[in-house]
Design an enzyme around this catalytic site. Structure first.
Site, PDB file in Angstrom:
ATOM      1  N   ASN A   1      -4.903   2.134  -1.591  1.00  0.00           N
ATOM      2  CA  ASN A   1      -5.451   0.788  -1.767  1.00  0.00           C
ATOM      3  C   ASN A   1      -6.226   0.652  -3.081  1.00  0.00           C
ATOM      4  OD1 ASN A   1      -7.842   2.139  -1.160  1.00  0.00           O
ATOM      5  ND2 ASN A   1      -8.693   0.371  -0.083  1.00  0.00           N
TER       6      ASN A   1
ATOM      7  N   TYR B   1     -13.343  -8.454  10.757  1.00  0.00           N
ATOM      8  CA  TYR B   1     -14.622  -8.999  10.275  1.00  0.00           C
ATOM      9  C   TYR B   1     -14.640 -10.525  10.285  1.00  0.00           C
ATOM     10  CZ  TYR B   1     -11.705  -9.030   6.087  1.00  0.00           C
ATOM     11  OH  TYR B   1     -10.664  -9.213   5.212  1.00  0.00           O
TER      12      TYR B   1
ATOM     13  N   ASP C   1     -10.005   2.875   2.436  1.00  0.00           N
ATOM     14  CA  ASP C   1     -10.279   2.165   3.702  1.00  0.00           C
ATOM     15  C   ASP C   1     -10.957   3.088   4.712  1.00  0.00           C
ATOM     16  OD1 ASP C   1      -9.290  -0.392   3.095  1.00  0.00           O
ATOM     17  OD2 ASP C   1      -7.240   0.174   3.617  1.00  0.00           O
TER      18      ASP C   1
ATOM     19  N   ALA D   1      -2.269   1.742  15.986  1.00  0.00           N
ATOM     20  CA  ALA D   1      -1.688   2.866  15.240  1.00  0.00           C
ATOM     21  C   ALA D   1      -1.003   2.365  13.976  1.00  0.00           C
ATOM     22  CB  ALA D   1      -0.701   3.624  16.129  1.00  0.00           C
ATOM     23  N   GLY D   2      -1.505   1.264  13.432  1.00  0.00           N
ATOM     24  CA  GLY D   2      -0.955   0.714  12.188  1.00  0.00           C
ATOM     25  C   GLY D   2      -1.621   1.359  10.979  1.00  0.00           C
ATOM     26  N   GLY D   3      -1.508   0.709   9.833  1.00  0.00           N
ATOM     27  CA  GLY D   3      -2.043   1.265   8.591  1.00  0.00           C
ATOM     28  C   GLY D   3      -3.541   1.520   8.661  1.00  0.00           C
ATOM     29  N   ALA D   4      -4.288   0.561   9.193  1.00  0.00           N
ATOM     30  CA  ALA D   4      -5.755   0.728   9.254  1.00  0.00           C
ATOM     31  C   ALA D   4      -6.112   1.863  10.201  1.00  0.00           C
ATOM     32  CB  ALA D   4      -6.406  -0.581   9.699  1.00  0.00           C
TER      33      ALA D   4
ATOM     34  N   LYS E   1       0.821  -1.228   0.000  1.00  0.00           N
ATOM     35  CA  LYS E   1       0.000   0.000   0.000  1.00  0.00           C
ATOM     36  C   LYS E   1       0.850   1.271   0.000  1.00  0.00           C
ATOM     37  CE  LYS E   1      -4.219  -1.789   2.141  1.00  0.00           C
ATOM     38  NZ  LYS E   1      -5.139  -1.722   3.273  1.00  0.00           N
TER      39      LYS E   1
ATOM     40  N   GLY F   1     -16.137  -5.274  11.273  1.00  0.00           N
ATOM     41  CA  GLY F   1     -15.515  -4.578  10.148  1.00  0.00           C
ATOM     42  C   GLY F   1     -16.034  -4.976   8.779  1.00  0.00           C
TER      43      GLY F   1
HETATM   44  P1  NAP Z   1      -0.706  -3.178  10.834  1.00  0.00           P
HETATM   45  O1  NAP Z   1      -0.381  -1.956  10.076  1.00  0.00           O
HETATM   46  O2  NAP Z   1       0.264  -4.297  10.878  1.00  0.00           O
HETATM   47  O3  NAP Z   1      -1.004  -2.705  12.357  1.00  0.00           O
HETATM   48  C1  NAP Z   1      -1.276  -3.663  13.356  1.00  0.00           C
HETATM   49  C2  NAP Z   1      -1.724  -2.967  14.638  1.00  0.00           C
HETATM   50  O4  NAP Z   1      -2.095  -3.980  15.584  1.00  0.00           O
HETATM   51  C3  NAP Z   1      -0.618  -2.141  15.306  1.00  0.00           C
HETATM   52  O5  NAP Z   1      -1.194  -1.065  16.006  1.00  0.00           O
HETATM   53  C4  NAP Z   1      -0.018  -3.173  16.287  1.00  0.00           C
HETATM   54  O6  NAP Z   1       0.639  -2.594  17.384  1.00  0.00           O
HETATM   55  C5  NAP Z   1      -1.274  -3.869  16.760  1.00  0.00           C
HETATM   56  N1  NAP Z   1      -1.003  -5.210  17.264  1.00  0.00           N
HETATM   57  C6  NAP Z   1      -0.722  -6.313  16.551  1.00  0.00           C
HETATM   58  N2  NAP Z   1      -0.552  -7.367  17.392  1.00  0.00           N
HETATM   59  C7  NAP Z   1      -0.747  -6.891  18.652  1.00  0.00           C
HETATM   60  C8  NAP Z   1      -0.731  -7.487  19.944  1.00  0.00           C
HETATM   61  N3  NAP Z   1      -0.481  -8.797  20.094  1.00  0.00           N
HETATM   62  N4  NAP Z   1      -1.002  -6.715  21.016  1.00  0.00           N
HETATM   63  C9  NAP Z   1      -1.272  -5.388  20.868  1.00  0.00           C
HETATM   64  N5  NAP Z   1      -1.301  -4.758  19.669  1.00  0.00           N
HETATM   65  C10 NAP Z   1      -1.039  -5.508  18.576  1.00  0.00           C
HETATM   66  O7  NAP Z   1      -2.073  -3.833  10.342  1.00  0.00           O
HETATM   67  P2  NAP Z   1      -3.369  -3.079   9.743  1.00  0.00           P
HETATM   68  O8  NAP Z   1      -3.313  -3.089   8.288  1.00  0.00           O
HETATM   69  O9  NAP Z   1      -3.506  -1.780  10.462  1.00  0.00           O
HETATM   70  O10 NAP Z   1      -4.536  -4.098  10.156  1.00  0.00           O
HETATM   71  C11 NAP Z   1      -4.966  -4.229  11.502  1.00  0.00           C
HETATM   72  C12 NAP Z   1      -6.269  -5.010  11.569  1.00  0.00           C
HETATM   73  O11 NAP Z   1      -7.283  -4.328  10.856  1.00  0.00           O
HETATM   74  C13 NAP Z   1      -6.213  -6.424  10.961  1.00  0.00           C
HETATM   75  O12 NAP Z   1      -6.957  -7.276  11.804  1.00  0.00           O
HETATM   76  C14 NAP Z   1      -6.896  -6.270   9.619  1.00  0.00           C
HETATM   77  O13 NAP Z   1      -7.515  -7.460   9.163  1.00  0.00           O
HETATM   78  C15 NAP Z   1      -7.953  -5.225   9.964  1.00  0.00           C
HETATM   79  N6  NAP Z   1      -8.392  -4.456   8.776  1.00  0.00           N
HETATM   80  C16 NAP Z   1      -9.716  -4.505   8.461  1.00  0.00           C
HETATM   81  C17 NAP Z   1     -10.180  -3.801   7.350  1.00  0.00           C
HETATM   82  C18 NAP Z   1     -11.634  -3.861   6.967  1.00  0.00           C
HETATM   83  O14 NAP Z   1     -11.970  -3.502   5.828  1.00  0.00           O
HETATM   84  N7  NAP Z   1     -12.530  -4.258   7.863  1.00  0.00           N
HETATM   85  C19 NAP Z   1      -9.274  -3.044   6.582  1.00  0.00           C
HETATM   86  C20 NAP Z   1      -7.916  -2.996   6.958  1.00  0.00           C
HETATM   87  C21 NAP Z   1      -7.496  -3.715   8.080  1.00  0.00           C
HETATM   88  P3  NAP Z   1       2.216  -2.253  17.313  1.00  0.00           P
HETATM   89  O15 NAP Z   1       2.328  -0.948  16.595  1.00  0.00           O
HETATM   90  O16 NAP Z   1       2.623  -2.170  18.745  1.00  0.00           O
HETATM   91  O17 NAP Z   1       2.876  -3.377  16.570  1.00  0.00           O
END
Ligand code: NAP
Length: 260
Positions: free
Chosen positions: A68, A197, A83, A108-111, A47, A218
């Site tokens: 995206n 989701y 998104d 605080a990740g991508g989503a 992305k 979601g």
């Molecule tokens: P990402 O950029 O890798 O970010 C992951 C986030 O989760 C970070 O804040 C990370 O914290 C935290 N995390 C991961 N494991 C953890 C743990 N064991 N304990 C505490 N915090 C934890 O991923 P992303 O793209 O943002 O996606 C995150 C979620 O959103 C996924 O489940 C994804 O499927 C979902 N999502 C849904 C949609 C939708 O359309 N519904 C769209 C996008 C994403 P750190 O910074 O400390 O590592």
């Protein structure tokens, strides 16, 4: 859901998955340019990596430096980030009011970045952010302040995160059965949103439901980011129910759990 929508509207198009490597990104764009591809989605882990190869960016994509959805235009490939805007549309469809509400963003990740920036653009003005890695929460707070200097945003430990609307944007609860926030925060809120989701009901959502606290998962975020992409590609209103039914069929009957 896109192919179902094309069929419903009689649009001569298909939506296909391609598995590529980072090195192949520029070649892919060349191939798409000469073969008449009108647009595509790009997902993790590309992305951000696709941004330098695009000709134009929407305002949101520019702020996030993340894309995206890509659309062929007369001036070249234009990147969008649907998104966050899809997320805001999913709240609006569920009649969740974000104005004058304190919003807790967990993660605080991508989503989280997409969701928070789109909420700020849509008028949310009071944020608290918690993330396991605090420096990333601080970076997201800085981004929100640049997007909308007048909003209130602070980074806090979980025990100091009481809010009206709690939004989980982490992957906690996706496959581990864990809950990303303590019970007091859940039970003190008025609305829980989990952007996961699959499973449809995470531990966070179950705890909220058991106390009759309104909650959504979601799936509609996934649906509406797709609807926005479809409308950008075709300039045509997307057939919502056809796409929702197709999505539900593939997400909840397909055990391969494709990434969003
Ligand atoms: P990402 O950029 O890798 O970010 C992951 C986030 O989760 C970070 O804040 C990370 O914290 C935290 N995390 C991961 N494991 C953890 C743990 N064991 N304990 C505490 N915090 C934890 O991923 P992303 O793209 O943002 O996606 C995150 C979620 O959103 C996924 O489940 C994804 O499927 C979902 N999502 C849904 C949609 C939708 O359309 N519904 C769209 C996008 C994403 P750190 O910074 O400390 O590592």
């Amino acid at each position: 859901m896109h192919t179902a929508a094309f069929q419903k509207l009689g649009i001569n198009a298909v939506y296909l998955p391609f598995l590529i490597t980072e090195e192949q990104l520029p070649q892919l764009l060349n191939a798409f340019s000469i073969t008449g591809v009108q647009g595509f989605n790009i997902t993790l882990p590309f992305k951000e990596k696709i941004v330098p190869f695009l000709d134009l960016l929407s305002n949101e994509a520019e702020m996030l430096q993340s894309v995206n959805t890509v659309v062929r235009t007369d001036s070249g490939w234009k990147g969008y980030s649907t998104d966050g805007s899809g997320f805001v549309r999913s709240l609006s469809a569920a009649k969740i009011d974000i104005l004058s509400k304190k919003i807790l963003i967990v993660g605080a990740g991508g989503a989280a970045r997409s969701v928070a920036v789109s909420l700020a653009i849509a008028g949310a003005s009071d944020f608290v952010i918690y993330n396991r890695t605090e420096s990333k929460a601080e970076a997201l707070s800085g981004l929100l302040q640049r997007v909308s200097p007048e909003i209130s945003v602070r980074v806090a430990p979980l025990e100091d995160c009481a809010a009206d609307i709690v939004i989980n944007t982490t992957s906690v609860g996706m496959s581990d059965g864990k809950c990303p926030v303590p019970d007091e925060i859940i039970f003190g809120s008025k609305q829980i949103v989990d952007i996961i989701y699959n499973p449809a009901v995470t531990t966070l959502l179950k705890k909220a439901a058991d106390k009759s606290i309104p909650n959504i998962n979601g799936l509609d975020m996934l649906l509406y980011q797709g609807i926005e992409a479809f409308e950008l590609w075709t300039g045509t209103q997307a057939p919502l129910e056809i796409m929702r039914n197709s999505l539900i069929g593939s997400v909840y009957s397909d055990t391969s759990k494709d990434r969003d």
